[in-house]
Design a protein around this motif. Sequence first.
Motif, PDB file in Angstrom:
ATOM      1  N   THR A 199      20.477  41.928   8.195  1.00  0.00           N
ATOM      2  CA  THR A 199      21.532  42.693   8.704  1.00  0.00           C
ATOM      3  C   THR A 199      22.734  41.529   9.344  1.00  0.00           C
ATOM      4  O   THR A 199      22.284  40.680   9.682  1.00  0.00           O
ATOM      5  N   SER A 200      23.826  42.022   9.430  1.00  0.00           N
ATOM      6  CA  SER A 200      24.779  41.210  10.310  1.00  0.00           C
ATOM      7  C   SER A 200      24.587  40.882  11.774  1.00  0.00           C
ATOM      8  O   SER A 200      24.737  40.004  12.135  1.00  0.00           O
ATOM      9  N   THR A 241      29.695  38.509  12.971  1.00  0.00           N
ATOM     10  CA  THR A 241      29.717  38.430  11.476  1.00  0.00           C
ATOM     11  C   THR A 241      30.340  39.385  10.491  1.00  0.00           C
ATOM     12  O   THR A 241      31.028  39.132   9.693  1.00  0.00           O
ATOM     13  N   GLU A 242      30.152  40.612  11.148  1.00  0.00           N
ATOM     14  CA  GLU A 242      30.637  41.924  10.324  1.00  0.00           C
ATOM     15  C   GLU A 242      32.400  42.032  10.645  1.00  0.00           C
ATOM     16  O   GLU A 242      33.024  42.057   9.541  1.00  0.00           O
ATOM     17  N   SER A 243      32.748  41.614  11.381  1.00  0.00           N
ATOM     18  CA  SER A 243      34.217  41.650  11.832  1.00  0.00           C
ATOM     19  C   SER A 243      34.695  40.411  11.264  1.00  0.00           C
ATOM     20  O   SER A 243      35.915  40.767  10.701  1.00  0.00           O
ATOM     21  N   ARG A 271      33.025  40.416   7.244  1.00  0.00           N
ATOM     22  CA  ARG A 271      32.881  41.598   6.412  1.00  0.00           C
ATOM     23  C   ARG A 271      31.756  41.509   5.643  1.00  0.00           C
ATOM     24  O   ARG A 271      31.373  42.086   4.634  1.00  0.00           O
ATOM     25  N   HIS A 299      28.005  43.064   6.028  1.00  0.00           N
ATOM     26  CA  HIS A 299      27.045  44.280   6.606  1.00  0.00           C
ATOM     27  C   HIS A 299      25.691  43.706   6.591  1.00  0.00           C
ATOM     28  O   HIS A 299      24.932  43.708   7.387  1.00  0.00           O
TER      29      HIS A 299
END
Length: 99
Positions: free
Chosen positions: A36-37, A51-53, A56, A58
Amino acid sequence: MYLSSELHRKISRPSRPVVAVRIEGTGCYRPERIVTSKGIDRRLGWQDGHTESRYRIHARGVAEGSETSSFMAAEAAQQALDAAGVAADQVDLVWLPAA
């Protein structure tokens, strides 16, 4: 831009015959291990959510051991054959997009 009718006809009608193509089946393979991120952030020492922001992402599949690129391609190909209901010797073209 002005095109004479003769030039327009040459451009708009290709001289080669058009070949009909049909996708009969598709397949994909995702590695068993999923990170996962949040896991990526921890591993790289980043703040949670970075990482997610920023990217992108997830979650990401991580290939391990026997999950070589050729193994994953073969698994995806078998799924595509099964989806199409055909045998490998009946296939004319294999298209392998990769990201």
